[in-house]
Design an enzyme around this catalytic site. Structure first.
Site: not given
Length: 446
Positions: A259, A262, A374
């Site tokens: 995953c 970016p 996060c």
């Protein structure tokens, strides 16, 4: 959108930015459309590109300020409106929210904030009948709003009730209130540099944090800052830069970044000397990852695949930054609390568990798995790891040592994992304080 709808904008400076901000706020609150999606990319608001750079920055700040202070704003308006907020015109309420936000927290003259909000409702067929109401209420706000804002602080918090209840239950009400207070301030820009951190801190008019990240109050187009085109640094919240540090020396080791897009952590891994395979399911996000690696002159094997189905020979180390509700990034994305729901947490835990199981299967004996999210929600962090440890007897937790995170022992949970909160890293200037909310655990396979 037809150009005629924006004809009035060219006549009054600043009205275009406010009209688009109003559209974006309505889309967040009524249609659950993410703030960032409306600002950039293929799904951006069609009129954003018509704004100057200055008005685009103003528009974003207008929308973000309303979303950061929504609880307080609604409390204030409830005190200023004798009959409550108009129920038959969303634009009237949004104009009031925008006007009050400018009066209370932005460097906009009161008369301009009132006038431009009045013009917003004048231009809307359903809201036009509320011109007098908006004018009167915002004038009262200019007079009494500050006192009402202070009163609001005793009664409401600027976060969705379901989130505040969760944070109070898990962290205690005092910490939950500290988290919501941290959300009030637009966060500074955090940067990870390849080398010469102190020199870059000086050049970027920032400060070098204990963790090694640079924090600067510079705003505007990141691409125009010194060192960007040359690939000397990349944007990455200081908390997001910590999980990779838990691997220790990575030189020559094979690492899977699951995953990955970016690509901030991919860049860290590659810069640390690892042989990196970056996996992500989104072709668009993978393109962005490739672009970032190219600019930074860093290399990794890049794979477009669902990480929970991907097959590969085992790795020395695996980083799993799992999809989550992202409630820890609420400082940077103030729409998150209004877009997400309590049910979203449960919906994601199954995926996180599948990804964790896959990560274990891809890990060599003796290898290190760092799992992070996060999110501030324990189901997506602490509880996910406890479930995995109960199922996978081959794994053991290796607690984080304060020396690994610049001696910041407040960032270590009782179990020994990394747990950052938005109210951590206090500073005299609140604009330079705070971290994204992150959780990370380090596990070793027997």
């Amino acid at each position: 959108m037809p150009p005629s709808k924006f004809a009035l904008q060219t006549e009054v400076p600043g009205l275009a930015a406010r009209r688009i901000a109003a559209d974006i706020i309505d889309n967040v609150l009524l249609r659950r459309r993410a703030l960032d999606d409306q600002l950039d990319g293929v799904s951006a608001h069609p009129a954003v590109k018509t704004l100057s750079d200055r008005d685009r920055a103003l528009m974003r700040r207008l929308a973000a300020t309303v979303l950061r202070r929504l609880g307080t704003l609604r409390f204030i308006l409830s005190r200023l409106l004798d009959r409550g907020t108009p129920t038959d015109s969303q634009r009237a309420e949004t104009a009031l929210l925008l006007g009050a936000a400018q009066i209370l927290w932005m460097e906009v003259p009161d008369h301009a904030a009132v006038d431009l909000s009045v013009r917003l409702v004048q231009a809307d067929r359903r809201a036009a009948k509320y011109v007098g109401l908006v004018n009167a209420v915002l004038r009262r706000c200019a007079r009494d709003g500050q006192a009402l804002s202070e009163e609001a602080g005793q009664h409401v918090v600027d976060v969705a009730p379901w989130l505040f209840q969760r944070w109070s239950a898990h962290y205690g009400e005092t910490t939950a209130r500290a988290i919501t207070a941290a959300i009030h301030h637009e966060p500074a820009l955090d940067i990870t540099v390849k080398a010469n951190a102190q020199a870059w801190a000086t050049r970027l008019h920032g400060e070098l944090l204990p963790t090694g990240s640079i924090r600067t109050l510079l705003h505007g187009a990141v691409t125009l800052l010194p060192g960007f085109d040359e690939g000397n640094w990349w944007v990455q919240d200081a908390a997001a830069a910590l999980p990779v540090r838990l691997f220790g020396d990575l030189r020559g080791k094979t690492v899977a970044d699951l995953c990955a897009a970016p690509g901030g952590k991919t860049a860290q891994l590659a810069h640390a000397g690892a042989i990196v395979t970056a996996v992500d399911r989104s072709p668009a996000r993978i393109r962005r990852l490739r672009d970032n690696l190219s600019r930074l002159a860093l290399s990794a094997e890049v794979v477009v695949a669902d990480a929970d189905e991907w097959q590969h020979e085992p790795f020395d180390a695996i980083l799993l930054d799992a999809p989550c509700t992202a409630t820890g990034t609420i400082r940077r994305h103030p729409d998150i609390g209004w877009l997400k729901q309590d049910s979203d947490v449960a919906a994601l835990t199954g995926l996180q568990q599948r990804l964790l199981n896959k990560a274990v299967s891809l890990l060599k004996p003796g290898g290190t798995l760092v799992y992070c999210t996060c999110s501030l929600e324990p189901e997506e962090g602490e509880q996910a790891v406890e479930r995995l440890l109960a199922e996978e007897t081959s794994l053991r937790r290796v607690p984080v040592d304060p020396s690994e995170i610049a001696g910041l022992d407040e960032l270590i949970s009782p179990a020994g994992d990394l747990r950052t909160l938005p109210n951590h890293l206090a500073r005299p200037d609140p604009r330079l304080a705070g971290l994204d909310g992150f959780y990370a655990a380090r596990l070793i396979k027997a």
